[in-house]
Design a protein around this motif. Structure first.
Motif, PDB file in Angstrom:
ATOM      1  N   ARG A 217      -6.754  -1.818  27.574  1.00 42.09           N
ATOM      2  CA  ARG A 217      -7.186  -0.499  27.113  1.00 42.09           C
ATOM      3  C   ARG A 217      -6.714  -0.222  25.698  1.00 42.09           C
TER       4      ARG A 217
ATOM      5  N   SER B  45     -10.281   7.005  32.009  1.00 39.48           N
ATOM      6  CA  SER B  45      -8.938   6.714  32.543  1.00 39.48           C
ATOM      7  C   SER B  45      -9.014   6.083  33.931  1.00 39.48           C
TER       8      SER B  45
ATOM      9  N   ASP C 175      -4.016  -1.861  31.283  1.00 41.12           N
ATOM     10  CA  ASP C 175      -3.547  -0.926  30.262  1.00 41.12           C
ATOM     11  C   ASP C 175      -3.358  -1.616  28.922  1.00 41.12           C
TER      12      ASP C 175
ATOM     13  N   ARG D 221     -12.670   2.728  31.248  1.00 41.68           N
ATOM     14  CA  ARG D 221     -11.514   2.953  30.371  1.00 41.68           C
ATOM     15  C   ARG D 221     -11.507   4.369  29.805  1.00 41.68           C
TER      16      ARG D 221
END
Length: 411
Positions: A50, A226, A47, A223
């Motif tokens: 990301r 999700s 994350d 990415r």
């Protein structure tokens, strides 16, 4: 740095991360970059990654560089992922995403890999970048050489589309046009590079650093969705390394535990020049050269993919994917379908849409699948072919009243 070096795909010889290599010095086979995935699993957070800005180089932990200060970038990668519901209905699948690498700086997928090879050239202290190319790679090499302050030399078939030749020249490349088809030129170019007579940095077929840039397809697709992977990813195939490297990228994410499934990797070639398709249909593990025939998809007209084709087949077999060939009329129709979504894509880049339609019609793709098609080049790269498909208005109006009359005819 998580890059640990290279392993030969044939003899398993290993080499360190700072070695300037092309093919394996021991057996002349392809090299595969290796990484400390255990350390990556402990230390990297998906994350946090990301949230990083940037395209290809947001993933530099996954790329084979030693010196981050050497990075040569034009802002490549991070290209649009577009959900195309109208197009999904027309081709017959539940959900379709189009990833458009036409949005890269020079207008094609090649920027993903050339940014890496240009960076390695700077790391190793070279002054000239070189490649053989059907056009897009030449444009990219010329642009990244200019960005790095290096010279560039590119070898292209004599029938390379003029816009691609012009782009290379505009960036300052020495363009050498060669009579013959691409497989012949590739063989001569590789002989030239491996002769040891030129101190150029090869950004062509054999460069193991360059191809790692192609993995970033996988990271961006994961990415942008999700981390919920599609059922299938479809890509154009010339040599087939984009398919093989995207598959490597997905497998890396899977080993890190960042995704819980893998997509079916599928490829599309022009039916007029389809050596990988033929091998897939025969369930062969290698790809034999074929006779080249003309096709509108000139950037895919590689009649002898060699070792690269075998790597693509391996990815397709292991992922449960498919290969398919499409005819020129199907390619033109695919370009028009993409235009309905506002995408202007060259023939070679549009083949995934034509291939998907054919795979659905043939029962090889389930209509309930979620599919990502990667389209790989701007229509401006092969504009002469596209000009043949439209009719330029002959009449010219003058003044406001004439404009108004013409507008009222439209309704």
């Amino acid at each position: 740095m998580y890059f640990t070096g290279f392993a030969c795909t044939s003899c398993d010889a290993t080499y360190g991360p700072k070695e300037d290599l092309l093919l394996c010095p021991k057996c002349s086979n392809l090299l595969e970059a290796t990484y400390n995935l255990d350390a990556m699993k402990r230390e990297l957070d998906r994350d946090a990654l990301r949230r990083r800005s940037g395209g290809v180089w947001a993933w530099q932990d996954f790329l084979p560089i030693v010196d981050a200060d050497a990075i040569v970038s034009l802002g490549e990668g991070g290209t649009p992922m577009l959900r195309c519901d109208r197009l999904a209905r027309l081709v017959g699948v539940r959900e379709l995403w189009v990833k458009s690498d036409a949005a890269n700086p020079t207008g094609s997928l090649k920027d993903r890999s050339i940014t890496v090879s240009a960076t390695k050239a700077v790391e190793f202290g070279y002054h000239v970048l070189s490649c053989d190319s059907t056009g897009n790679k030449a444009s990219s090499v010329a642009a990244y050489a200019a960005r790095a302050g290096l010279a560039s030399v590119v070898f292209c078939p004599e029938d390379t589309p003029v816009p691609k030749v012009m782009q290379s020249l505009f960036f300052g490349a020495k363009v050498i046009r060669v009579r013959g088809h691409y497989a012949q030129i590739n063989a001569m170019y590789r002989r030239l590079i491996h002769s040891g007579r030129l101190k150029w940095y090869d950004c062509g077929t054999d460069n193991p650093y360059r191809y790692e840039g192609k993995k970033t397809y996988a990271y961006e697709i994961a990415r942008d969705l999700s981390w919920q992977l599609p059922d299938r990813v479809i890509h154009p195939a010339n040599g087939g390394m984009s398919i093989a490297k995207a598959w490597k990228g997905f497998r890396e994410l899977h080993r890190l535990g960042w995704i819980d499934r893998l997509p079916k990797m599928s490829g599309v070639q022009a039916a007029a020049c389809d050596p990988i398709v033929r091998s897939w249909l025969a369930r062969d593990s290698t790809v034999a050269p074929i006779e080249k025939n003309p096709t509108v998809a000139g950037a895919l007209a590689g009649a002898d993919p060699g070792m690269l084709g075998a790597r693509a087949l391996d990815a397709i077999y292991n992922s449960g994917g498919a290969m398919v060939g499409v005819e020129d009329p199907e390619i033109f129709e695919a370009m028009k379908l993409l235009a309905l979504e506002g995408l202007f894509i060259e023939p070679s880049g549009a083949v995934p849409i034509a291939g998907l339609r054919r795979l659905v019609a043939g029962g090889q793709v389930d209509p309930g699948e979620r599919v990502v098609c990667v389209v790989t080049g701007s229509g401006f790269k092969d504009s002469d072919r596209i000009a043949e498909q439209v009719e330029i208005p002959i009449d010219v109006v003058e003044g406001y009243q004439a404009m108004l009359a013409a507008a009222e005819q439209v309704g």
